[in-house]
Design a protein around this motif. Structure first.
Motif, PDB file in Angstrom:
ATOM      1  N   UNK A 173       0.836  -1.202   0.000  1.00  0.00           N
ATOM      2  CA  UNK A 173       0.000   0.000   0.000  1.00  0.00           C
ATOM      3  C   UNK A 173       0.872   1.253   0.000  1.00  0.00           C
ATOM      4  N   UNK A 174       1.944   1.223   0.776  1.00  0.00           N
ATOM      5  CA  UNK A 174       2.852   2.378   0.818  1.00  0.00           C
ATOM      6  C   UNK A 174       3.490   2.627  -0.544  1.00  0.00           C
ATOM      7  N   UNK A 175       3.901   1.559  -1.194  1.00  0.00           N
ATOM      8  CA  UNK A 175       4.471   1.700  -2.539  1.00  0.00           C
ATOM      9  C   UNK A 175       3.439   2.302  -3.491  1.00  0.00           C
ATOM     10  N   UNK A 176       2.222   1.747  -3.448  1.00  0.00           N
ATOM     11  CA  UNK A 176       1.181   2.249  -4.330  1.00  0.00           C
ATOM     12  C   UNK A 176       0.891   3.717  -4.095  1.00  0.00           C
ATOM     13  N   UNK A 177       0.809   4.114  -2.830  1.00  0.00           N
ATOM     14  CA  UNK A 177       0.516   5.502  -2.497  1.00  0.00           C
ATOM     15  C   UNK A 177       1.694   6.423  -2.805  1.00  0.00           C
ATOM     16  N   UNK A 178       2.899   5.878  -2.727  1.00  0.00           N
ATOM     17  CA  UNK A 178       4.078   6.686  -3.054  1.00  0.00           C
ATOM     18  C   UNK A 178       4.063   7.082  -4.532  1.00  0.00           C
ATOM     19  N   UNK A 179       3.717   6.112  -5.385  1.00  0.00           N
ATOM     20  CA  UNK A 179       3.734   6.384  -6.817  1.00  0.00           C
ATOM     21  C   UNK A 179       2.442   7.042  -7.307  1.00  0.00           C
ATOM     22  N   UNK A 180       1.306   6.700  -6.712  1.00  0.00           N
ATOM     23  CA  UNK A 180       0.045   7.315  -7.122  1.00  0.00           C
ATOM     24  C   UNK A 180      -0.807   7.663  -5.907  1.00  0.00           C
ATOM     25  N   UNK A 181      -0.421   8.686  -5.158  1.00  0.00           N
ATOM     26  CA  UNK A 181      -1.194   9.062  -3.967  1.00  0.00           C
ATOM     27  C   UNK A 181      -2.621   9.474  -4.288  1.00  0.00           C
ATOM     28  N   UNK A 182      -2.839   9.988  -5.491  1.00  0.00           N
ATOM     29  CA  UNK A 182      -4.178  10.433  -5.866  1.00  0.00           C
ATOM     30  C   UNK A 182      -5.134   9.287  -6.147  1.00  0.00           C
ATOM     31  N   UNK A 183      -4.605   8.053  -6.223  1.00  0.00           N
ATOM     32  CA  UNK A 183      -5.474   6.905  -6.487  1.00  0.00           C
ATOM     33  C   UNK A 183      -5.585   5.942  -5.328  1.00  0.00           C
TER      34      UNK A 183
END
Length: 239
Positions: A173-183
């Motif tokens: 989740x942290x990786x995902x939010x790091x690259x696309x926080x808007x999603x």
């Protein structure tokens, strides 16, 4: 990117690895244990092979000619994460189930997105879909799949295996939010509310459930699960 890794992931990994090695050694030393070890490996390999065969035979594989914009999106984030390859990414119809996951078979990495998740995220726009894809790519980046063979025996230990899996989910989740926080929030709300209602969910109120909904059964249900409760996942991102 080490700062994105949940600290508990590393702790649980070393505990599980140590226990698994002891189990493997005890089976190898024991003459009786070797047939069980071999049989378990064959059964696991065969079952996984059947699933991969179904996936490749029936799933829609993304490419430059099949949902090319999503394929390029995947390739771009794989490059930005430092992966040396683009995993095979498939859309699979699963009767309305909402899920996406990464898997590995004979050294090949696969990302599977169930069709309903893909459809919803696709309609929502690039951010939500990108978050989901980055989350699954993070499993490959962190080698969660590569090391699964080593950790398998200890993963069967009640609570411990699930705790490691939850820590891995927080990391991804942290990786995902790091690259696309808007999603990130919309990507998680899709899993929580389904195909239509997710658009009407008050994200802040849902996040607050992590603090307001407490009790033994909520705690016990989560410690048995491989995934953290969704409000806690949103809260943990601190967006």
């Amino acid at each position: 990117m080490e700062s994105l890794v949940n600290p508990r992931e590393k702790i649980y990994f070393f505990i599980l690895a140590a226990i698994s090695l002891l189990i493997y050694l005890s089976l190898i030393i024991s003459i009786v244990g070797i047939p069980y070890l071999v049989a378990g490996l064959i059964i696991s390999l065969f079952a996984h092979g059947i699933f991969i065969g179904h996936l490749r035979g029936n799933g829609i594989r993304l490419s430059e000619n099949q949902f090319p914009e999503v394929y390029r999106l995947t390739a771009e984030y794989a490059r930005r994460m430092g992966l040396d390859h683009v995993p095979a990414i498939y859309i699979l119809q699963a009767g309305g189930l909402l899920n996406a996951f990464a898997t590995r078979f004979f050294g090949r990495d696969f990302v599977v997105i169930y069709s309903d998740v893909f459809e919803i995220a696709y309609e929502e726009g690039e951010p939500a879909l990108a978050f989901i894809i980055c989350h699954e790519l993070a499993h490959i980046k962190r080698k969660h799949l590569t090391w699964s063979w080593l950790l398998s025996p200890a993963m069967l230990i009640p609570f411990l295996g699930a705790a490691y899996s939850r820590a891995c989910e927080y990391t991804c989740d942290r990786f995902g939010a790091y690259f696309r926080p808007d999603g990130a929030v919309s990507g998680l709300l899709i899993l929580a509310a389904g195909k239509k209602l997710y658009r009407n969910v008050n994200a802040q109120e849902f996040r607050n459930q992590a603090d307001n909904e407490r009790g033994f059964w909520i705690w016990f249900s989560e410690v048995l699960s491989t995934h953290p409760n969704l409000p806690k996942r949103i809260k943990a991102l601190n967006l």
